[in-house]
Structures are given as structure tokens and as C-alpha cells.
Design a protein around this motif. Structure first.
Motif, PDB file in Angstrom:
ATOM      1  N   THR A 196       0.834  -1.200   0.000  1.00 28.51           N
ATOM      2  CA  THR A 196       0.000   0.000   0.000  1.00 28.51           C
ATOM      3  C   THR A 196       0.866   1.246   0.000  1.00 28.51           C
ATOM      4  OG1 THR A 196      -1.747  -1.142   1.221  1.00 28.51           O
ATOM      5  CG2 THR A 196      -1.776   1.259   1.290  1.00 28.51           C
ATOM      6  N   LEU A 197       0.512   2.207  -0.845  1.00 29.87           N
ATOM      7  CA  LEU A 197       1.182   3.501  -0.840  1.00 29.87           C
ATOM      8  C   LEU A 197       0.516   4.393   0.207  1.00 29.87           C
ATOM      9  CD1 LEU A 197       1.567   4.288  -4.650  1.00 29.87           C
ATOM     10  CD2 LEU A 197       3.221   3.204  -3.129  1.00 29.87           C
ATOM     11  N   THR A 198       1.321   5.073   0.985  1.00 31.16           N
ATOM     12  CA  THR A 198       0.797   6.034   1.946  1.00 31.16           C
ATOM     13  C   THR A 198       1.386   7.404   1.642  1.00 31.16           C
ATOM     14  OG1 THR A 198       2.552   5.867   3.630  1.00 31.16           O
ATOM     15  CG2 THR A 198       0.828   4.184   3.659  1.00 31.16           C
ATOM     16  N   GLY A 199       0.663   8.448   2.013  1.00 29.27           N
ATOM     17  CA  GLY A 199       1.140   9.796   1.755  1.00 29.27           C
ATOM     18  C   GLY A 199       0.026  10.800   1.989  1.00 29.27           C
ATOM     19  N   LYS A 200       0.327  12.061   1.762  1.00 26.15           N
ATOM     20  CA  LYS A 200      -0.596  13.141   2.091  1.00 26.15           C
ATOM     21  C   LYS A 200      -1.855  13.143   1.225  1.00 26.15           C
ATOM     22  CE  LYS A 200       3.120  16.175   3.755  1.00 26.15           C
ATOM     23  NZ  LYS A 200       2.766  15.999   5.177  1.00 26.15           N
ATOM     24  N   LEU A 201      -1.813  12.521   0.055  1.00 22.57           N
ATOM     25  CA  LEU A 201      -2.975  12.535  -0.827  1.00 22.57           C
ATOM     26  C   LEU A 201      -3.994  11.453  -0.503  1.00 22.57           C
ATOM     27  CD1 LEU A 201      -1.137  14.469  -2.436  1.00 22.57           C
ATOM     28  CD2 LEU A 201      -2.003  13.411  -4.527  1.00 22.57           C
ATOM     29  N   TYR A 202      -3.650  10.546   0.410  1.00 16.48           N
ATOM     30  CA  TYR A 202      -4.541   9.428   0.691  1.00 16.48           C
ATOM     31  C   TYR A 202      -5.244   9.607   2.036  1.00 16.48           C
ATOM     32  CZ  TYR A 202      -1.703   7.335  -2.987  1.00 16.48           C
ATOM     33  OH  TYR A 202      -1.050   7.097  -4.178  1.00 16.48           O
ATOM     34  N   PRO A 203      -6.564   9.385   2.090  1.00 17.64           N
ATOM     35  CA  PRO A 203      -7.278   9.477   3.368  1.00 17.64           C
ATOM     36  C   PRO A 203      -6.781   8.422   4.352  1.00 17.64           C
ATOM     37  CG  PRO A 203      -8.814   9.408   1.501  1.00 17.64           C
ATOM     38  CD  PRO A 203      -7.462   9.056   0.967  1.00 17.64           C
ATOM     39  N   ALA A 204      -6.751   8.783   5.623  1.00 23.50           N
ATOM     40  CA  ALA A 204      -6.309   7.834   6.648  1.00 23.50           C
ATOM     41  C   ALA A 204      -7.207   6.607   6.684  1.00 23.50           C
ATOM     42  CB  ALA A 204      -6.289   8.523   8.007  1.00 23.50           C
ATOM     43  N   THR A 205      -8.500   6.786   6.373  1.00 22.87           N
ATOM     44  CA  THR A 205      -9.427   5.653   6.406  1.00 22.87           C
ATOM     45  C   THR A 205      -9.053   4.597   5.369  1.00 22.87           C
ATOM     46  OG1 THR A 205     -10.906   6.916   4.936  1.00 22.87           O
ATOM     47  CG2 THR A 205     -11.387   6.957   7.307  1.00 22.87           C
ATOM     48  N   GLU A 206      -8.477   5.038   4.235  1.00 28.52           N
ATOM     49  CA  GLU A 206      -8.073   4.079   3.209  1.00 28.52           C
ATOM     50  C   GLU A 206      -6.925   3.210   3.701  1.00 28.52           C
ATOM     51  OE1 GLU A 206      -9.153   3.683  -0.525  1.00 28.52           O
ATOM     52  OE2 GLU A 206     -10.693   3.925   0.994  1.00 28.52           O
ATOM     53  N   LEU A 207      -5.955   3.826   4.379  1.00 30.83           N
ATOM     54  CA  LEU A 207      -4.836   3.059   4.916  1.00 30.83           C
ATOM     55  C   LEU A 207      -5.327   2.074   5.973  1.00 30.83           C
ATOM     56  CD1 LEU A 207      -1.851   2.398   5.208  1.00 30.83           C
ATOM     57  CD2 LEU A 207      -1.614   4.392   6.727  1.00 30.83           C
ATOM     58  N   GLU A 208      -6.234   2.519   6.811  1.00 32.23           N
ATOM     59  CA  GLU A 208      -6.780   1.630   7.843  1.00 32.23           C
ATOM     60  C   GLU A 208      -7.472   0.423   7.216  1.00 32.23           C
ATOM     61  OE1 GLU A 208      -9.341   4.215  10.017  1.00 32.23           O
ATOM     62  OE2 GLU A 208      -7.695   5.406  10.849  1.00 32.23           O
ATOM     63  N   ARG A 209      -8.238   0.658   6.143  1.00 34.68           N
ATOM     64  CA  ARG A 209      -8.933  -0.451   5.486  1.00 34.68           C
ATOM     65  C   ARG A 209      -7.950  -1.384   4.790  1.00 34.68           C
ATOM     66  NH1 ARG A 209     -13.733   2.986   4.448  1.00 34.68           N
ATOM     67  NH2 ARG A 209     -12.788   3.795   2.554  1.00 34.68           N
ATOM     68  N   ALA A 210      -6.902  -0.813   4.196  1.00 35.95           N
ATOM     69  CA  ALA A 210      -5.898  -1.659   3.544  1.00 35.95           C
ATOM     70  C   ALA A 210      -5.223  -2.565   4.570  1.00 35.95           C
ATOM     71  CB  ALA A 210      -4.863  -0.788   2.832  1.00 35.95           C
ATOM     72  N   ARG A 211      -4.868  -1.995   5.706  1.00 35.12           N
ATOM     73  CA  ARG A 211      -4.244  -2.800   6.756  1.00 35.12           C
ATOM     74  C   ARG A 211      -5.191  -3.892   7.256  1.00 35.12           C
ATOM     75  NH1 ARG A 211      -1.612   2.247  10.229  1.00 35.12           N
ATOM     76  NH2 ARG A 211       0.329   2.426   9.018  1.00 35.12           N
ATOM     77  N   ALA A 212      -6.460  -3.513   7.435  1.00 35.86           N
ATOM     78  CA  ALA A 212      -7.445  -4.483   7.910  1.00 35.86           C
ATOM     79  C   ALA A 212      -7.639  -5.605   6.886  1.00 35.86           C
ATOM     80  CB  ALA A 212      -8.774  -3.789   8.198  1.00 35.86           C
ATOM     81  N   THR A 213      -7.624  -5.247   5.605  1.00 42.53           N
ATOM     82  CA  THR A 213      -7.762  -6.257   4.554  1.00 42.53           C
ATOM     83  C   THR A 213      -6.597  -7.223   4.573  1.00 42.53           C
ATOM     84  OG1 THR A 213      -9.045  -4.803   3.101  1.00 42.53           O
ATOM     85  CG2 THR A 213      -7.853  -6.603   2.052  1.00 42.53           C
ATOM     86  N   ALA A 214      -5.383  -6.675   4.664  1.00 38.93           N
ATOM     87  CA  ALA A 214      -4.197  -7.530   4.692  1.00 38.93           C
ATOM     88  C   ALA A 214      -4.229  -8.469   5.893  1.00 38.93           C
ATOM     89  CB  ALA A 214      -2.931  -6.669   4.722  1.00 38.93           C
ATOM     90  N   GLU A 215      -4.652  -7.951   7.031  1.00 33.08           N
ATOM     91  CA  GLU A 215      -4.734  -8.785   8.225  1.00 33.08           C
ATOM     92  C   GLU A 215      -5.812  -9.853   8.059  1.00 33.08           C
ATOM     93  OE1 GLU A 215      -5.335  -8.345  13.088  1.00 33.08           O
ATOM     94  OE2 GLU A 215      -5.372  -6.555  11.794  1.00 33.08           O
ATOM     95  N   HIS A 216      -6.952  -9.468   7.499  1.00 31.60           N
ATOM     96  CA  HIS A 216      -8.046 -10.415   7.277  1.00 31.60           C
ATOM     97  C   HIS A 216      -7.597 -11.562   6.374  1.00 31.60           C
ATOM     98  CE1 HIS A 216     -12.181 -11.788   6.507  1.00 31.60           C
ATOM     99  NE2 HIS A 216     -11.830 -11.851   5.230  1.00 31.60           N
TER     100      HIS A 216
END
Length: 271
Positions: A53-73
Motif C-alpha cells: 500500500t502507498l501512503t502519503g498526504k494525498l490518501y485518506p487515513a481511512t483508506e490506509l486503515e482499510r488496507a491494513r485491515a484487509t491484509a490482516e483479514h
């Protein structure tokens, strides 16, 4: 949805997606917080794939949280890459081809990561419906050699959602998302302050209705876009007053609602 209710044509498309992934050398999925890349990661994992997952100022924090949750799932091998998109002049100036330069910068780093970790092909969740939208970022990814198994197989967004729901993926019904820069008109320079303001404004609006929402930042004006069926919710006095108060506190001089409702890429150039 049970597999019996899926048409033979759709089942054939699913088989093509899996065949494409199986033909690749350890695919790495560009994982966002959405349903497309989540499903792709679930299928790529079956053939030894990973996700990043790419992270940075252009991405909402909620998107990163969902990506992490998906990877964990999924239990898939997972990486994160921080990208400073505002350091790219064409991105900071918010030119019409901003997405091309943004994606090229970020996905080049993802490619480097894949090579270091021994993954032979990077894939993304671009689907058959995306051909109708203005997506210069997809062009950058194709130039870099990314593959889009869903697009290549002819899989639409509706098909992706059906398959994801069948597999029990938590993002199966998550509304489509996009980077925060899409809320700001082309030609208006991007700043961390403006991006955070949009992110906070959308959090306020998203708390009101469960469907798709956008807050287009038109200078001092916050223009709310939501599904047409939800527009009336914002006209209730208590909701209207609360939203205006909270968005005014973020620095908006006016708060409006677009009667045309939510439209994907409503600030995109006419192409």
C-alpha cells in the motif's frame, strides 16, 4: 450470493482472472482500501502473491486503515511505502495530468520494492468499467508494466462486488474512494493544509449518511456531493445547521450541496 446464482459468463470471467494471476511470477498487488484491490489480493494470495500500500498526504487515513485491515483479514504478506507526492511539481501544481505523475512516482517505488522482495509482476485492481473514466494514472501504470487482471478479463465493478461478498471480504460493500486531490479543482495548487481540510470535511459529511459522499473544495466553498436519495437528509434543519457549523469551523465561508448528486470524477476535464 451463492455461486449458483452467478451466470456462466461471469464464472468464465472469474476463471480468466485466476488464470491470469496463475500465469504471473509471484504477483504483488497494489492494495488500496477498496474492494477491487482487496479481491485481487485474495486471489493473488492463492498463487504466492503479496500486497503493498502507498501512503502519503494525498490518501485518506481511512483508506490506509482499510488496507491494513484487509491484509490482516487475508493473512497476506504486506508492505507499506510512504510517498511524498507533493514533492512532484506537476502534482503540487495540480495540473490536469496530476494523476499520471503521482502514480508514476509512487508506483515506481512499488516496483522497486517488488523487485527487492523477489516478486516478478505488480498488478492493480483496474476493472472493465474504468475505461469510461478520465484516468491518466492508469496510463502511467501500464507504461511501468503493471497488469490489470480484472480489466483484461472483462470483469466489471458489479462482478467484483458479487465475488468479494461471496468470499466474505469486509470491503465488499465499501463505497468507491479516490485520493483527496480529486476534491480540489485542477489548477489550484495542492497543500497539506487543503488536503487535511477536505479529509476532515468529508468525515463530517460521511457521519450523516451511509452512502457515497464527496466534499469538493471550491476555494472558500464546500460543495457536498452525495447519492441523490440522501440529499434530503442534509435539508433537515438539525442536520443542515450541524454540518454548516462544523464545516465553517474548518474555514469554509459557504457550504452548498450539489443537486445533481454524487458523480465520480465530477471535477475531471471533459474528455
Amino acid at each position: 450470493m451463492s455461486i449458483e446464482t452467478v451466470s456462466p459468463e461471469e464464472l468464465a470471467i472469474r476463471e480468466r482472472v485466476d488464470a491470469i494471476l496463475a500465469s504471473l511470477d509471484r504477483p504483488m498487488v497494489a492494495l488500496s482500501g477498496g474492494v477491487d484491490s482487496a479481491l485481487l489480493a485474495a486471489r493473488a494470495m492463492r498463487v504466492g502473491g503479496a500486497a503493498a500500500t502507498l501512503t502519503g498526504k494525498l490518501y485518506p487515513a481511512t483508506e490506509l486503515e482499510r488496507a491494513r485491515a484487509t491484509a490482516e483479514h487475508l493473512g497476506i504478506r504486506y508492505f507499506e511505502i510512504t510517498v511524498n507526492q507533493l514533492a512532484v511539481p506537476e502534482v503540487q501544481r495540480n495540473e490536469p495530468d496530476r494523476c499520471y505523475h503521482c502514480r508514476r512516482a509512487g508506483m515506481t517505488q512499488l516496483l522497486d520494492l517488488a523487485r527487492r522482495e523477489g516478486y516478478g509482476q505488480v498488478v492493480d485492481g483496474d476493472n472493465a468499467d474504468d475505461a469510461d473514466d478520465y484516468r491518466p494514472g492508469v496510463r502511467a501504470m501500464r507504461e511501468l508494466g503493471f497488469r490489470g487482471p480484472f480489466r483484461e478479463a472483462g470483469m466489471t465493478k458489479a462482478m467484483i462486488r458479487r465475488w468479494a461478498a461471496e468470499l466474505g471480504l469486509p470491503t465488499a460493500r465499501v463505497p468507491a474512494a479516490a485520493c483527496l486531490a480529486t476534491r480540489i479543482p485542477f489548477g489550484t495548487p495542492l497543500s497539506d493544509e487543503a488536503l487535511r481540510r477536505v479529509e476532515r470535511a468529508e468525515a463530517v459529511v460521511a457521519a450523516v449518511v451511509p452512502g457515497r459522499v464527496r466534499v469538493r473544495d471550491l476555494g472558500g466553498v464546500a460543495c457536498i456531493e452525495t447519492d441523490a436519495v440522501d440529499i434530503a437528509v442534509f435539508l433537515r434543519d438539525e442536520v443542515r445547521n450541524d454540518v454548516v457549523k462544523k464545516l465553517s469551523a474548518l474555514g469554509y465561508k459557504r457550504v452548498t450541496i450539489d443537486l445533481a448528486g454524487y458523480r465520480m470524477g465530477s471535477l475531471n476535464p471533459v474528455v
